[in-house]
Design an enzyme around this catalytic site. Structure first.
Site, PDB file in Angstrom:
ATOM      1  CB  SER A  20      -9.499   9.320  16.099  1.00 19.16           C
ATOM      2  OG  SER A  20      -9.964   8.403  17.065  1.00 19.16           O
ATOM      3  CB  THR A 152      18.330   5.161 -23.638  1.00 18.72           C
ATOM      4  OG1 THR A 152      19.118   5.594 -24.752  1.00 18.72           O
ATOM      5  CG2 THR A 152      18.204   3.638 -23.680  1.00 18.72           C
ATOM      6  CG  HIS A 153      19.623   9.371 -22.584  1.00 16.75           C
ATOM      7  ND1 HIS A 153      20.316   9.779 -21.468  1.00 16.75           N
ATOM      8  CD2 HIS A 153      20.255   8.250 -23.030  1.00 16.75           C
ATOM      9  CE1 HIS A 153      21.349   8.965 -21.270  1.00 16.75           C
ATOM     10  NE2 HIS A 153      21.319   8.019 -22.197  1.00 16.75           N
ATOM     11  CB  SER A 274     -10.334  21.743 -23.552  1.00 12.75           C
ATOM     12  OG  SER A 274     -10.320  23.160 -23.488  1.00 12.75           O
ATOM     13  CE  LYS A 280      -5.461  19.914 -25.356  1.00 10.48           C
ATOM     14  NZ  LYS A 280      -5.150  20.999 -24.403  1.00 10.48           N
ATOM     15  CG  ASN A 282      -6.939  17.868 -22.181  1.00  9.55           C
ATOM     16  OD1 ASN A 282      -6.190  17.977 -23.152  1.00  9.55           O
ATOM     17  ND2 ASN A 282      -7.691  18.861 -21.734  1.00  9.55           N
ATOM     18  CD  GLU A 287      -2.741  15.608 -17.783  1.00  4.71           C
ATOM     19  OE1 GLU A 287      -2.057  16.612 -17.903  1.00  4.71           O
ATOM     20  OE2 GLU A 287      -3.938  15.569 -18.126  1.00  4.71           O
ATOM     21  CD  GLN A 319      -6.849   9.673  17.927  1.00  3.26           C
ATOM     22  OE1 GLN A 319      -7.274   8.886  18.771  1.00  3.26           O
ATOM     23  NE2 GLN A 319      -7.108  10.969  17.971  1.00  3.26           N
ATOM     24  CE  LYS A 322      -6.392   4.272  14.173  1.00  4.12           C
ATOM     25  NZ  LYS A 322      -5.498   5.248  14.863  1.00  4.12           N
TER      26      LYS A 322
HETATM   27  N1  ARG Z   1      -8.154   6.328  19.031  1.00  9.68           N
HETATM   28  C1  ARG Z   1      -6.927   5.839  19.556  1.00  9.68           C
HETATM   29  C2  ARG Z   1      -5.913   5.629  18.431  1.00  9.68           C
HETATM   30  O1  ARG Z   1      -6.298   5.521  17.346  1.00  9.68           O
HETATM   31  C3  ARG Z   1      -7.134   4.550  20.288  1.00  9.68           C
HETATM   32  C4  ARG Z   1      -6.102   4.259  21.315  1.00  9.68           C
HETATM   33  C5  ARG Z   1      -6.239   5.221  22.441  1.00  9.68           C
HETATM   34  N2  ARG Z   1      -5.393   4.850  23.522  1.00  9.68           N
HETATM   35  C6  ARG Z   1      -5.128   5.696  24.528  1.00  9.68           C
HETATM   36  N3  ARG Z   1      -4.326   5.269  25.448  1.00  9.68           N
HETATM   37  N4  ARG Z   1      -5.664   6.886  24.587  1.00  9.68           N
HETATM   38  O2  ARG Z   1      -4.720   5.585  18.650  1.00  9.68           O
END
Ligand code: ARG
Length: 457
Positions: A20, A152-153, A274, A280, A282, A287, A319, A322
């Site tokens: 990670s 409205t609409h 464009s 143009k 834009n 958007e 994990q 994130k």
């Molecule tokens: N990188 C892990 C996470 O973001 C940390 C926690 C890992 N815990 C474990 N028991 N392997 O979740």
């Protein structure tokens, strides 16, 4: 880190799926802060010696300085930000580094780091929304009297003022702020010390670590502490709702800037040209804000589905919490900034807006209201009479107030010359002075209150 238990190392696939660090390195500041809070507590409680605590804290500062200067190194063997930092610490200070992980686990560590990160993201969203509100209030104050068609609409309904229209988005941004504030208050408890899942036998002081990291206190259940991601979901829900508002605002600007509307000239700085059509300009930023809301809602969906059905306590699925939060946060920050610039710098074409408000029989309701007030006709009947007048005007291709009195009287004899005063768009907006209505004086009141609330006065 667990070599004692394993006969062979992970396969290439295991290393890759497990790592990670490519994304959780974004947590390095929070990880260092939480480790420093933890080791200070371990020292204060006599769980590690004062000398080791000092060495570890100094080493963590050094690691932080390295990250600051040259970024966080990405070594998949070290999996995540927690092991990356601890391993560098060991290189710098030697065996004392091994004492940092006493009475904690990566499970409570990541829960703490991530909470700290999300808390900052909530504060940033709040600060960005304040800037958006300031821009809205400033432009609304300039345009409290600028008349435009209200829809409205997406059909012309009644005249409103541009100031009133912009202040609607001030209200939405205010609710968004309160959603982030609610979520922040609810999440501000520290999971550090829950350890792997069951708490710890070491005499830790959870109140001390919680306080030093700016939390209101420790969480109350160790299982919940390491498996709870409600704070991230609350953030994403608030972000998703906020992005829907930004998307709607973006859509207004896109419509207003289209040639058939011609209500607004968007700032060059937030538009693109464009490659083939030289004329143009834009509304790409607007958007993209509209598009980004889809991605932010997708981030919320992703984490909801990741969390659904996970038994207590920690599972590695978590994990994956994130990336959607990081993605949503950066998209949201950009979207808020883009719309703040759009609101602040757009050139509103008020003459064109006012002319459009004259079209489409926008004051028909005013004729009906006049019949109710002046001739004591029940509203439903007045609605019917007015419908006949609109039909006649439409067949002649004229505005309501261009119908001669005799023709109006042929529809209903109770109509008098005084009706014409009620049929102008100015009279129409001025009449709507109920609390929260579009009357310019009412809009000015709301703007004045908002300016005080935002500290502009
Ligand atoms: N990188 C892990 C996470 O973001 C940390 C926690 C890992 N815990 C474990 N028991 N392997 O979740």
């Amino acid at each position: 880190m667990w070599g004692g238990r394993f006969a062979e190392g992970p396969s290439a696939i295991m290393r890759e799926i497990n790592a990670s660090i490519p994304f959780d390195k974004a947590l390095w500041r929070q990880d260092i802060a939480a480790s420093k809070a933890h080791v200070a507590m371990l020292g204060a409680q006599g769980i590690v010696t004062a000398e080791d605590a000092k060495t570890i804290a100094g080493g963590l500062d050094q690691v932080a300085a390295e990250y600051e200067a040259s970024g966080v190194p990405e070594n998949w063997d070290l999996e995540d930000i927690h092991m990356t930092t601890e391993s560098r610490l060991a290189e710098l200070i030697g065996p004392a580094a091994g004492r940092l992980h006493t009475a904690r686990s990566r499970n409570d560590q990541v829960a703490t780091d991530f909470r700290l990160w999300v808390r900052d993201a909530m504060d940033q969203a709040e600060a960005g929304l304040v800037e958006l509100q300031k821009a809205l209030v400033t432009r609304a104050g300039e345009h409290a009297d600028s008349i435009m068609p209200g829809f409205t609409h997406l059909q012309t309904a009644q005249p409103v003022t541009l100031g009133h229209h912009l202040m609607a988005y001030y209200e939405m941004a205010g609710r968004d702020r309160s959603r982030f504030a609610d979520a922040r208050a609810r999440m501000n408890r520290c999971p550090l010390g829950a350890a792997a899942l069951a708490g710890t036998g070491f005499p830790i002081d959870r109140g001390m670590t919680a306080a030093s990291l700016g939390f209101d206190g420790p969480t109350n259940n160790s299982l919940d502490s390491v498996s709870d991601r409600d704070f991230a979901l609350d953030y994403l829900m608030a972000a998703a709702q906020c992005s829907l508002h930004l998307s709607r605002l973006a859509e207004e600007f896109i419509i207003w800037a289209s040639q058939p509307f011609g209500f607004a000239a968007l700032p060059d700085s937030l538009s693109t040209g464009s490659s083939i059509m030289p004329q143009k300009k834009n509304p790409d930023a607007a958007e993209l804000v509209r598009g980004h809301s889809g991605r932010i809602v997708g981030c919320l969906t992703a984490l909801m589905i990741t969390m659904k059905g996970l038994p207590l306590a920690y599972s590695k699925d978590m994990q994956d919490d994130k990336p959607p939060v990081f993605e949503a946060a950066s998209l949201l920050a950009l979207s808020i900034a883009a719309m703040t610039g759009m609101v602040a710098e757009t050139n509103f074409r008020t003459t064109r807006m006012r002319a459009a408000a004259e079209l489409g029989y926008a004051t028909a309701t005013d004729l009906a209201d006049w019949l109710v007030r002046q001739a004591n006709i029940p509203f439903r009947e007045a609605h019917h009479i007015t419908g006949a007048a609109v039909k006649l005007a439409e067949s002649r291709g004229v505005a309501l107030d261009q119908l001669p009195l005799a023709d109006l009287q042929a529809i209903d004899a109770r109509i008098t010359d005084a009706v014409y005063a009620a049929l102008s768009v100015e009279a129409s907006v001025a009449a709507r002075a109920s609390h929260g209505g579009t009357a310019p004086d009412e809009v000015r009141k709301r703007v004045a209150e908002a300016r005080v609330a935002l500290g502009l006065e």
